[in-house]
Design an enzyme around this catalytic site. Structure first.
Site, PDB file in Angstrom:
ATOM      1  N   SER A 143      34.306   7.494  70.966  1.00  0.00           N
ATOM      2  CA  SER A 143      34.587   8.831  71.759  1.00  0.00           C
ATOM      3  C   SER A 143      35.438   8.744  72.893  1.00  0.00           C
ATOM      4  CB  SER A 143      33.214   9.278  72.290  1.00  0.00           C
ATOM      5  OG  SER A 143      33.471  10.299  73.228  1.00  0.00           O
ATOM      6  N   TYR A 167      25.891   6.992  77.340  1.00  0.00           N
ATOM      7  CA  TYR A 167      26.588   7.317  76.007  1.00  0.00           C
ATOM      8  C   TYR A 167      28.028   7.026  76.490  1.00  0.00           C
ATOM      9  CZ  TYR A 167      28.572  10.124  72.381  1.00  0.00           C
ATOM     10  OH  TYR A 167      29.427  10.288  71.322  1.00  0.00           O
TER      11      TYR A 167
HETATM   12  N1  LIG Z   1      29.584  15.614  67.968  1.00  0.00           N
HETATM   13  C1  LIG Z   1      30.607  15.321  68.553  1.00  0.00           C
HETATM   14  O1  LIG Z   1      31.286  16.171  69.249  1.00  0.00           O
HETATM   15  C2  LIG Z   1      30.861  13.757  68.913  1.00  0.00           C
HETATM   16  C3  LIG Z   1      32.055  13.255  69.608  1.00  0.00           C
HETATM   17  C4  LIG Z   1      32.236  12.111  69.728  1.00  0.00           C
HETATM   18  C5  LIG Z   1      31.746  11.162  68.935  1.00  0.00           C
HETATM   19  N2  LIG Z   1      30.532  11.649  68.285  1.00  0.00           N
HETATM   20  C6  LIG Z   1      30.063  10.316  67.567  1.00  0.00           C
HETATM   21  O2  LIG Z   1      29.874  10.546  66.232  1.00  0.00           O
HETATM   22  C7  LIG Z   1      28.622  10.160  65.489  1.00  0.00           C
HETATM   23  C8  LIG Z   1      27.886  11.034  64.785  1.00  0.00           C
HETATM   24  O3  LIG Z   1      27.452  12.145  65.843  1.00  0.00           O
HETATM   25  P1  LIG Z   1      26.886  13.323  65.312  1.00  0.00           P
HETATM   26  O4  LIG Z   1      27.663  14.508  66.491  1.00  0.00           O
HETATM   27  O5  LIG Z   1      27.228  13.678  63.927  1.00  0.00           O
HETATM   28  O6  LIG Z   1      25.409  13.483  65.639  1.00  0.00           O
HETATM   29  P2  LIG Z   1      23.991  13.770  64.938  1.00  0.00           P
HETATM   30  O7  LIG Z   1      24.407  15.238  64.036  1.00  0.00           O
HETATM   31  O8  LIG Z   1      22.866  13.884  66.032  1.00  0.00           O
HETATM   32  O9  LIG Z   1      23.900  12.531  64.141  1.00  0.00           O
HETATM   33  C9  LIG Z   1      23.525  11.284  64.317  1.00  0.00           C
HETATM   34  C10 LIG Z   1      23.198  10.549  63.326  1.00  0.00           C
HETATM   35  O10 LIG Z   1      22.946   9.043  63.616  1.00  0.00           O
HETATM   36  C11 LIG Z   1      21.689   8.980  63.161  1.00  0.00           C
HETATM   37  N3  LIG Z   1      20.593   7.915  63.874  1.00  0.00           N
HETATM   38  C12 LIG Z   1      20.327   7.976  64.996  1.00  0.00           C
HETATM   39  N4  LIG Z   1      19.617   6.652  65.480  1.00  0.00           N
HETATM   40  C13 LIG Z   1      19.723   5.912  64.436  1.00  0.00           C
HETATM   41  C14 LIG Z   1      19.314   4.893  63.869  1.00  0.00           C
HETATM   42  N5  LIG Z   1      18.495   3.909  64.698  1.00  0.00           N
HETATM   43  N6  LIG Z   1      19.319   4.223  63.027  1.00  0.00           N
HETATM   44  C15 LIG Z   1      20.064   4.919  61.916  1.00  0.00           C
HETATM   45  N7  LIG Z   1      20.717   6.322  61.864  1.00  0.00           N
HETATM   46  C16 LIG Z   1      20.419   6.637  63.182  1.00  0.00           C
HETATM   47  C17 LIG Z   1      20.826  10.269  63.018  1.00  0.00           C
HETATM   48  O11 LIG Z   1      19.629  10.109  62.157  1.00  0.00           O
HETATM   49  P3  LIG Z   1      18.156  10.995  62.287  1.00  0.00           P
HETATM   50  O12 LIG Z   1      18.535  12.342  61.782  1.00  0.00           O
HETATM   51  O13 LIG Z   1      17.132  10.245  61.773  1.00  0.00           O
HETATM   52  O14 LIG Z   1      18.135  11.128  63.820  1.00  0.00           O
HETATM   53  C18 LIG Z   1      21.547  11.238  62.407  1.00  0.00           C
HETATM   54  O15 LIG Z   1      22.108  10.926  61.257  1.00  0.00           O
HETATM   55  C19 LIG Z   1      27.704   9.341  66.762  1.00  0.00           C
HETATM   56  O16 LIG Z   1      28.430   7.920  66.873  1.00  0.00           O
HETATM   57  C20 LIG Z   1      28.574  10.189  67.877  1.00  0.00           C
HETATM   58  O17 LIG Z   1      28.471   9.500  69.160  1.00  0.00           O
HETATM   59  C21 LIG Z   1      30.113  12.700  68.218  1.00  0.00           C
END
Ligand SMILES: NC(=O)c1ccc[n+]([C@@H]2O[C@H](COP(=O)([O-])OP(=O)(O)OC[C@H]3O[C@@H](n4cnc5c(N)ncnc54)[C@H](OP(=O)(O)O)[C@@H]3O)[C@@H](O)[C@H]2O)c1
Length: 244
Positions: A143, A167
């Site tokens: 990020s 984070y």
């Molecule tokens: N959203 C944004 O704007 C944004 C921006 C920059 C970077 N990112 C990065 O993109 C990635 C995806 O984020 P997202 O926004 O799609 O978030 P999200 O919708 O909250 O999805 C997160 C995923 O990670 C899984 N997870 C959490 N803990 C875990 C564990 N211990 N073992 C395996 N899986 C686990 C969750 O599973 P559960 O459903 O079981 O909890 C879910 O499938 C992350 O690395 C995040 O930091 C996101």
């Protein structure tokens, strides 16, 4: 659209950016292993993507060494190699705990356990399979919040996000891992990159993001399908390079 017979693993792919990444890779012809820590949620997500291609659930909790080992053996038995590893699973905790001076160390440890150590554990376990691929690709979801150059820029653009120290620093470490791995693997076909997917409406941010996660997934897929002359050890988003 090109089609491929390659194999990919996406961690945390039952929802959000991981789910959309799995969809887009499946649409390109990849056999996609959809990693999810919960069998019910993972199987349901794989079923939702069945029309997009070959998507298979694999139980994978990135904080659990036994789960990672079992997933590695499962995929090794069935696929033999892994062309693409997407370290997507992530959490964001401690929004209410303020900056570094007030954040509880426990919050930081929990965040690091998933975002940094999870990425490290999964990469260490699967790298032998990635090395077996003709042109392995590892994509780490970072990020711009983890960018030290943005943090220390005079205008301090990160402050506008209500910076979460846990984070942000977990993502700084993810990018550090990207750099170290890329150097280690520089004489191999394996490419390792960090990407920032932009600000996507997902559960992680209470769906406050400004774009659909299918948009964020595009840069992830781009990094997963880089040609032989593409970069390794880079950090980029949809607009180009991001400062470390
Ligand atoms: N959203 C944004 O704007 C944004 C921006 C920059 C970077 N990112 C990065 O993109 C990635 C995806 O984020 P997202 O926004 O799609 O978030 P999200 O919708 O909250 O999805 C997160 C995923 O990670 C899984 N997870 C959490 N803990 C875990 C564990 N211990 N073992 C395996 N899986 C686990 C969750 O599973 P559960 O459903 O079981 O909890 C879910 O499938 C992350 O690395 C995040 O930091 C996101």
């Amino acid at each position: 659209m090109t089609t491929t017979h390659q194999t990919a693993l996406v961690t945390g792919a039952n929802k959000g950016i991981g789910f959309e990444t799995a969809r887009q890779l499946a649409q390109q012809g990849f056999t996609v292993w959809l990693g999810c820590r919960d069998a019910g949620r993972g199987e349901a997500a794989a079923k939702d993507l069945a029309a997009d291609g070959d998507v298979r659930f694999v139980q994978l909790d990135v904080t659990d060494a036994d789960s990672i080992q079992a997933a590695q053996e499962h995929i090794a038995d069935r696929s033999g190699v892994l062309d693409v590893l997407i370290n997507n699973a992530g959490i964001a905790l401690g929004d209410q705990e303020g900056p570094a001076s007030t954040m509880r160390p426990e919050t930081i440890e929990k965040t690091f356990d998933v975002n940094y150590y999870g990425t490290l554990r999964v990469t260490q376990a699967f790298l032998p399979l990635v090395r077996k691929a003709e042109a392995g690709r590892i994509v780490n979801l970072s990020s711009s919040m983890g960018s030290l150059s943005m943090l220390t820029a005079p205008e301090q653009p990160l402050a506008q996000f209500g910076l979460s120290y846990a984070y942000a620093t977990s993502k700084t470490l993810v990018s550090t891992l990207t750099g170290w791995l890329a150097v280690e693997l520089k004489d191999t076909p394996v490419k390792v990159n960090s990407v920032c997917p932009g600000f996507n409406a997902t559960d992680m941010n209470g769906n406050m993001g400004t774009q659909h996660p299918s948009e964020g997934a595009k840069v992830v897929v781009q990094a997963a399908t880089l040609p032989a002359d593409g970069p390794s050890g880079s950090f980029f988003d949809a607009g180009g390079p991001v400062g470390w």
